[in-house]
Design a protein around this motif. Sequence first.
Motif, PDB file in Angstrom:
ATOM      1  N   GLU A  26       0.826  -1.211   0.000  1.00  0.00           N
ATOM      2  CA  GLU A  26       0.000   0.000   0.000  1.00  0.00           C
ATOM      3  C   GLU A  26       0.860   1.262   0.000  1.00  0.00           C
ATOM      4  OE1 GLU A  26      -2.575  -0.678   3.353  1.00  0.00           O
ATOM      5  OE2 GLU A  26      -4.155  -1.478   2.041  1.00  0.00           O
ATOM      6  N   PRO A  60       2.294   2.330  -4.275  1.00  0.00           N
ATOM      7  CA  PRO A  60       1.365   2.003  -5.375  1.00  0.00           C
ATOM      8  C   PRO A  60       2.017   2.115  -6.753  1.00  0.00           C
ATOM      9  CG  PRO A  60       0.830   4.144  -4.430  1.00  0.00           C
ATOM     10  CD  PRO A  60       1.872   3.516  -3.534  1.00  0.00           C
ATOM     11  N   ARG A  86      -2.743  -0.343  -6.960  1.00  0.00           N
ATOM     12  CA  ARG A  86      -3.628  -0.076  -5.818  1.00  0.00           C
ATOM     13  C   ARG A  86      -4.510  -1.292  -5.547  1.00  0.00           C
ATOM     14  NH1 ARG A  86      -2.613   4.812  -4.384  1.00  0.00           N
ATOM     15  NH2 ARG A  86      -2.147   6.448  -5.867  1.00  0.00           N
TER      16      ARG A  86
END
Length: 139
Positions: free
Chosen positions: A17, A20, A25
């Motif tokens: 996370e 990205p 994502r």
Amino acid sequence: MTDKDHYITDEALRIMERFPEVYGRPPWSVKKTSLAWGFSCGDGWYPLIARLSADLAAIVREDGLTRFRAQQVKQKLGGLRFYARGGNDRTTGRIAQAQMEAARTCEHCGTQPAEKRSLGGWLTTTCDACADRLLTPRT
């Protein structure tokens, strides 16, 4: 985290996370990437993968690599495998550098020196202490 994400460790999810540019994502679909399972390696390599991810994210931004994506991160035959698409010579070189570092870093605890060895028929890169611990029968 959704019910379908439960197999990604918290640390792998945090790294994915945070970068990205490297991993895309969430959610990560099993139809598009093996990252739906997170990283298939020991926790000892996670700091190394985090550093690699930060460097790759910088290269992606600097070189405008809009199509770069990691596809899979795993241990295979005792070595780190980091599969990606859409990279260039800089990303390939940095991944190779991380793979060389992993070859001397314990996959289980992250210490150096470590070496590739067979533990119960499974090749892994371990330090002496982790090899002893992993080979000691549990009672």
